[in-house]
Design a protein around this motif. Structure first.
Motif, PDB file in Angstrom:
ATOM      1  N   GLU A  57      -3.903  18.707  -8.534  1.00 21.84           N
ATOM      2  CA  GLU A  57      -3.394  19.074  -7.216  1.00 21.84           C
ATOM      3  C   GLU A  57      -2.607  20.375  -7.263  1.00 21.84           C
ATOM      4  OE1 GLU A  57      -2.983  14.734  -5.091  1.00 21.84           O
ATOM      5  OE2 GLU A  57      -1.199  15.514  -6.098  1.00 21.84           O
ATOM      6  N   ILE A  78       0.753  21.369   2.101  1.00 21.93           N
ATOM      7  CA  ILE A  78      -0.629  20.874   2.049  1.00 21.93           C
ATOM      8  C   ILE A  78      -0.959  20.593   0.586  1.00 21.93           C
ATOM      9  CG2 ILE A  78      -3.067  21.403   2.466  1.00 21.93           C
ATOM     10  CD1 ILE A  78      -1.468  21.081   5.055  1.00 21.93           C
ATOM     11  N   ASN A  80      -3.797  20.276  -1.975  1.00 27.75           N
ATOM     12  CA  ASN A  80      -5.192  20.641  -2.217  1.00 27.75           C
ATOM     13  C   ASN A  80      -5.565  20.015  -3.547  1.00 27.75           C
ATOM     14  OD1 ASN A  80      -5.470  22.913  -0.040  1.00 27.75           O
ATOM     15  ND2 ASN A  80      -3.535  23.251  -1.073  1.00 27.75           N
ATOM     16  N   ARG A  99      -7.870  17.731   1.108  1.00 26.29           N
ATOM     17  CA  ARG A  99      -6.818  18.606   1.643  1.00 26.29           C
ATOM     18  C   ARG A  99      -5.994  17.731   2.564  1.00 26.29           C
ATOM     19  NH1 ARG A  99      -5.377  23.903   2.587  1.00 26.29           N
ATOM     20  NH2 ARG A  99      -4.801  24.395   4.743  1.00 26.29           N
TER      21      ARG A  99
END
Length: 130
Positions: A57, A78, A80, A99
């Motif tokens: 991540e 966020i 990802n 996401r």
């Protein structure tokens, strides 16, 4: 902006578990999304090692908020990610990407994080990797 929280997230994005641990108090309370509270650095380390096996991540779009006096902070960001290895009770991992908006809340004392609470929408994550 809270420098301890900034260092914590910089270490997270670098995959530097020791750097994250350096930001924490010895008796840190880690409130895991949809899970039990884990207390202490060793349980936090074990959690990070498990997460690093199952997920890769990187956090982007980071906004950190401070409360007056420096005893509380929060962040929104966020996540990802890539789902690398199947985590018990969750869908099968096949290198799916996701996401996901998330947020964390912190308590701080003496320049160390004493409490970490992280929230994200597990149903949204499950939909993305299923």
């Amino acid at each position: 902006m809270n420098t301890t929280v900034q260092r914590y997230f910089k270490a997270f994005n670098a995959g530097d578990v020791d750097g994250m641990l350096d930001c924490l108090s010895d008796d840190v309370a880690h409130h895991v999304n949809e899970g039990q509270v884990r207390e202490g650095k060793e349980k936090f380390r074990a959690f990070c090692e498990h997460m690093n096996r199952c997920y890769r991540e990187n956090l982007t779009d980071m906004v950190v908020f401070d409360a007056e006096g420096g005893t509380r902070a929060s962040a929104e960001f966020i996540v990802n990610g890539t789902y690398l290895a199947t985590d018990a009770g969750l869908p099968e991992a096949k290198s799916q990407t996701y996401r996901l908006p998330a947020g964390s809340f912190f308590s701080l004392a003496d320049g160390k994080i004493t409490r970490v609470v992280t929230y994200y929408n597990l149903a949204d994550w499950t939909r993305q990797v299923s």
